[in-house]
Design a protein around this motif. Sequence first.
Motif, PDB file in Angstrom:
ATOM      1  N   HIS A  34      40.683 -59.275 -44.106  1.00  0.00           N
ATOM      2  CA  HIS A  34      40.813 -58.937 -44.856  1.00  0.00           C
ATOM      3  C   HIS A  34      39.449 -59.397 -45.645  1.00  0.00           C
ATOM      4  CE1 HIS A  34      45.286 -58.681 -44.250  1.00  0.00           C
ATOM      5  NE2 HIS A  34      44.943 -57.478 -44.900  1.00  0.00           N
ATOM      6  N   PHE A  35      39.173 -58.414 -47.385  1.00  0.00           N
ATOM      7  CA  PHE A  35      38.346 -59.236 -47.521  1.00  0.00           C
ATOM      8  C   PHE A  35      38.148 -58.874 -48.809  1.00  0.00           C
ATOM      9  CE2 PHE A  35      36.693 -58.807 -43.213  1.00  0.00           C
ATOM     10  CZ  PHE A  35      36.132 -59.686 -42.633  1.00  0.00           C
ATOM     11  N   ALA A  36      37.780 -59.734 -49.562  1.00  0.00           N
ATOM     12  CA  ALA A  36      37.486 -59.288 -51.218  1.00  0.00           C
ATOM     13  C   ALA A  36      36.191 -60.155 -52.220  1.00  0.00           C
ATOM     14  CB  ALA A  36      38.643 -59.446 -51.776  1.00  0.00           C
ATOM     15  N   THR A  37      36.190 -59.144 -53.100  1.00  0.00           N
ATOM     16  CA  THR A  37      34.828 -59.951 -54.005  1.00  0.00           C
ATOM     17  C   THR A  37      34.810 -61.058 -55.151  1.00  0.00           C
ATOM     18  OG1 THR A  37      35.098 -57.975 -55.651  1.00  0.00           O
ATOM     19  CG2 THR A  37      33.728 -57.872 -53.331  1.00  0.00           C
ATOM     20  N   ASN A  38      34.173 -61.958 -54.758  1.00  0.00           N
ATOM     21  CA  ASN A  38      34.689 -63.593 -56.028  1.00  0.00           C
ATOM     22  C   ASN A  38      35.360 -62.751 -57.358  1.00  0.00           C
ATOM     23  OD1 ASN A  38      34.938 -66.349 -56.472  1.00  0.00           O
ATOM     24  ND2 ASN A  38      33.982 -65.051 -58.366  1.00  0.00           N
ATOM     25  N   ASN A  39      34.404 -61.642 -57.925  1.00  0.00           N
ATOM     26  CA  ASN A  39      35.429 -60.893 -59.268  1.00  0.00           C
ATOM     27  C   ASN A  39      36.525 -59.925 -58.909  1.00  0.00           C
ATOM     28  OD1 ASN A  39      32.851 -61.375 -60.487  1.00  0.00           O
ATOM     29  ND2 ASN A  39      31.527 -59.762 -59.710  1.00  0.00           N
ATOM     30  N   ILE A  40      36.702 -59.748 -57.432  1.00  0.00           N
ATOM     31  CA  ILE A  40      37.851 -59.067 -58.025  1.00  0.00           C
ATOM     32  C   ILE A  40      39.230 -60.531 -58.120  1.00  0.00           C
ATOM     33  CG2 ILE A  40      39.795 -57.703 -55.994  1.00  0.00           C
ATOM     34  CD1 ILE A  40      38.037 -56.422 -57.576  1.00  0.00           C
ATOM     35  N   VAL A  41      39.310 -61.501 -56.510  1.00  0.00           N
ATOM     36  CA  VAL A  41      39.914 -62.113 -57.192  1.00  0.00           C
ATOM     37  C   VAL A  41      40.160 -63.067 -58.541  1.00  0.00           C
ATOM     38  CG1 VAL A  41      39.966 -65.015 -56.552  1.00  0.00           C
ATOM     39  CG2 VAL A  41      39.080 -62.954 -54.685  1.00  0.00           C
ATOM     40  N   GLU A  42      39.085 -62.979 -58.965  1.00  0.00           N
ATOM     41  CA  GLU A  42      39.033 -63.224 -61.108  1.00  0.00           C
ATOM     42  C   GLU A  42      39.800 -62.316 -61.590  1.00  0.00           C
ATOM     43  OE1 GLU A  42      38.306 -66.683 -62.196  1.00  0.00           O
ATOM     44  OE2 GLU A  42      37.392 -67.205 -60.047  1.00  0.00           O
ATOM     45  N   GLU A  43      39.895 -61.087 -61.013  1.00  0.00           N
ATOM     46  CA  GLU A  43      40.592 -60.303 -61.957  1.00  0.00           C
ATOM     47  C   GLU A  43      41.703 -60.106 -62.702  1.00  0.00           C
ATOM     48  OE1 GLU A  43      41.162 -55.233 -62.301  1.00  0.00           O
ATOM     49  OE2 GLU A  43      38.388 -56.120 -61.261  1.00  0.00           O
ATOM     50  N   VAL A  44      42.774 -60.100 -60.631  1.00  0.00           N
ATOM     51  CA  VAL A  44      43.781 -60.920 -60.115  1.00  0.00           C
ATOM     52  C   VAL A  44      44.131 -61.913 -61.439  1.00  0.00           C
ATOM     53  CG1 VAL A  44      45.450 -60.451 -58.320  1.00  0.00           C
ATOM     54  CG2 VAL A  44      43.269 -59.035 -58.368  1.00  0.00           C
ATOM     55  N   LYS A  45      45.630 -61.616 -61.778  1.00  0.00           N
ATOM     56  CA  LYS A  45      46.213 -62.053 -62.519  1.00  0.00           C
ATOM     57  C   LYS A  45      47.519 -62.386 -62.389  1.00  0.00           C
ATOM     58  CE  LYS A  45      42.350 -63.959 -64.719  1.00  0.00           C
ATOM     59  NZ  LYS A  45      41.831 -65.242 -63.870  1.00  0.00           N
ATOM     60  N   THR A  46      47.819 -60.876 -62.329  1.00  0.00           N
ATOM     61  CA  THR A  46      49.639 -61.059 -62.028  1.00  0.00           C
ATOM     62  C   THR A  46      50.154 -61.412 -61.035  1.00  0.00           C
ATOM     63  OG1 THR A  46      49.134 -59.247 -61.481  1.00  0.00           O
ATOM     64  CG2 THR A  46      49.266 -59.160 -64.061  1.00  0.00           C
ATOM     65  N   LYS A  47      49.088 -61.261 -59.801  1.00  0.00           N
ATOM     66  CA  LYS A  47      49.201 -62.357 -58.342  1.00  0.00           C
ATOM     67  C   LYS A  47      48.339 -62.991 -57.939  1.00  0.00           C
ATOM     68  CE  LYS A  47      52.747 -58.543 -57.704  1.00  0.00           C
ATOM     69  NZ  LYS A  47      53.599 -58.187 -56.979  1.00  0.00           N
ATOM     70  N   GLU A  48      48.422 -63.850 -58.909  1.00  0.00           N
ATOM     71  CA  GLU A  48      48.000 -65.562 -58.686  1.00  0.00           C
ATOM     72  C   GLU A  48      48.185 -66.028 -57.339  1.00  0.00           C
ATOM     73  OE1 GLU A  48      47.013 -67.113 -62.086  1.00  0.00           O
ATOM     74  OE2 GLU A  48      44.832 -66.086 -62.358  1.00  0.00           O
ATOM     75  N   ASP A  49      49.698 -66.735 -57.349  1.00  0.00           N
ATOM     76  CA  ASP A  49      50.095 -66.754 -56.595  1.00  0.00           C
ATOM     77  C   ASP A  49      49.820 -66.587 -54.762  1.00  0.00           C
ATOM     78  OD1 ASP A  49      51.840 -65.199 -56.723  1.00  0.00           O
ATOM     79  OD2 ASP A  49      53.220 -65.927 -56.405  1.00  0.00           O
ATOM     80  N   VAL A  50      50.040 -65.057 -54.709  1.00  0.00           N
ATOM     81  CA  VAL A  50      49.772 -64.627 -53.561  1.00  0.00           C
ATOM     82  C   VAL A  50      48.029 -64.434 -53.128  1.00  0.00           C
ATOM     83  CG1 VAL A  50      49.640 -61.975 -52.297  1.00  0.00           C
ATOM     84  CG2 VAL A  50      51.208 -62.761 -54.077  1.00  0.00           C
ATOM     85  N   VAL A  51      47.347 -64.516 -54.041  1.00  0.00           N
ATOM     86  CA  VAL A  51      45.406 -64.642 -53.655  1.00  0.00           C
ATOM     87  C   VAL A  51      45.178 -65.879 -53.444  1.00  0.00           C
ATOM     88  CG1 VAL A  51      43.020 -63.998 -54.808  1.00  0.00           C
ATOM     89  CG2 VAL A  51      44.998 -62.627 -55.176  1.00  0.00           C
ATOM     90  N   ASN A  72      43.383 -68.696 -45.129  1.00  0.00           N
ATOM     91  CA  ASN A  72      42.298 -67.530 -44.595  1.00  0.00           C
ATOM     92  C   ASN A  72      42.635 -66.455 -44.461  1.00  0.00           C
ATOM     93  OD1 ASN A  72      38.814 -67.470 -44.079  1.00  0.00           O
ATOM     94  ND2 ASN A  72      39.691 -68.033 -42.269  1.00  0.00           N
ATOM     95  N   ARG A  73      43.257 -66.269 -45.238  1.00  0.00           N
ATOM     96  CA  ARG A  73      44.259 -64.598 -44.665  1.00  0.00           C
ATOM     97  C   ARG A  73      43.135 -63.148 -45.375  1.00  0.00           C
ATOM     98  NH1 ARG A  73      45.580 -63.024 -40.719  1.00  0.00           N
ATOM     99  NH2 ARG A  73      47.061 -60.728 -41.665  1.00  0.00           N
ATOM    100  N   VAL A  74      42.027 -63.890 -46.384  1.00  0.00           N
ATOM    101  CA  VAL A  74      41.440 -62.947 -47.418  1.00  0.00           C
ATOM    102  C   VAL A  74      40.193 -64.217 -47.196  1.00  0.00           C
ATOM    103  CG1 VAL A  74      41.295 -62.724 -49.473  1.00  0.00           C
ATOM    104  CG2 VAL A  74      43.171 -62.109 -48.896  1.00  0.00           C
ATOM    105  N   LYS A  75      39.151 -63.201 -47.285  1.00  0.00           N
ATOM    106  CA  LYS A  75      37.867 -64.280 -47.502  1.00  0.00           C
ATOM    107  C   LYS A  75      36.359 -63.374 -47.870  1.00  0.00           C
ATOM    108  CE  LYS A  75      37.808 -63.649 -42.435  1.00  0.00           C
ATOM    109  NZ  LYS A  75      37.496 -64.155 -40.532  1.00  0.00           N
ATOM    110  N   SER A 127      34.447 -50.092 -62.810  1.00  0.00           N
ATOM    111  CA  SER A 127      34.308 -51.589 -63.916  1.00  0.00           C
ATOM    112  C   SER A 127      32.945 -52.170 -62.719  1.00  0.00           C
ATOM    113  CB  SER A 127      34.810 -51.766 -63.812  1.00  0.00           C
ATOM    114  OG  SER A 127      35.623 -52.220 -62.851  1.00  0.00           O
ATOM    115  N   ASP A 128      32.161 -52.811 -63.124  1.00  0.00           N
ATOM    116  CA  ASP A 128      31.399 -53.308 -62.365  1.00  0.00           C
ATOM    117  C   ASP A 128      31.809 -53.574 -60.442  1.00  0.00           C
ATOM    118  OD1 ASP A 128      29.144 -53.033 -63.705  1.00  0.00           O
ATOM    119  OD2 ASP A 128      29.225 -54.750 -64.564  1.00  0.00           O
ATOM    120  N   ASN A 129      33.086 -54.111 -61.218  1.00  0.00           N
ATOM    121  CA  ASN A 129      34.051 -55.175 -59.862  1.00  0.00           C
ATOM    122  C   ASN A 129      34.144 -53.849 -59.111  1.00  0.00           C
ATOM    123  OD1 ASN A 129      34.540 -57.817 -61.741  1.00  0.00           O
ATOM    124  ND2 ASN A 129      36.492 -57.707 -62.032  1.00  0.00           N
TER     125      ASN A 129
END
Length: 207
Positions: free
Chosen positions: A44-61, A68-71, A95-97
């Motif tokens: 699994h991969f995500a960008t830094n901005n996507i990680v910052e965008e997710v607020k309601t699932k912060e614990d999962v992220v 290291n399940r998401v890089k 959006s840019d994200n």
Amino acid sequence: MENYSSELYKIIENYKQNFNENLKILDASAFIHGYNPMLEDGEHFATNNIVEEVKTKEDVVFLALESNRVKVMEPSTKILNIVRETALKTGDAVSDNDMEILALAIQLSGVLYTDDYGIQNVAKKFETKIKNISMEGIKKEFIWRKMCKGCKKLYNVNCGSETCEVCGSELVRKMVKKRINKGGTNKKYKKNSNKKYKKDSNEIVWK
């Protein structure tokens, strides 16, 4: 950007040749709508901005990052610029994200997990594989245009004017579905009882 068509072709061909369904690129909507990398196979991969965008699932992220399940990875500037130009051509309000995560999916030749229709529509231009989480994906490719409320003249969605140059009426955004031409002749469409359309060259405007 010079040679847009040739660059787009190269990107699509590279994506097809290197496609790997086990590479899963996650948009914010994937996390928000319940996708949990801790419970799924694949990389699994995500960008830094996507990680910052997710607020309601912060614990999962957070747990997925710690395990290291998401890089976290950023797309190349070259591919991101092509994605931006394509989004301008389709008129999708992404959006840019959104553009960054699509560019990353294209770069990694993986599957983009998203419920965002705007991203999906732009992704179709790149023939990128999409997986939906909780919503049905888009069926047809479309672009956006501005249309005159009065005479129905179509304009590029990025044009600066808000009024029609012909009749002076207000311009509004409309979804436009591309028509498919075969053998040099326009494909004929039958009116649906629940939908009306206006023909304009190679496009159909759904009202």
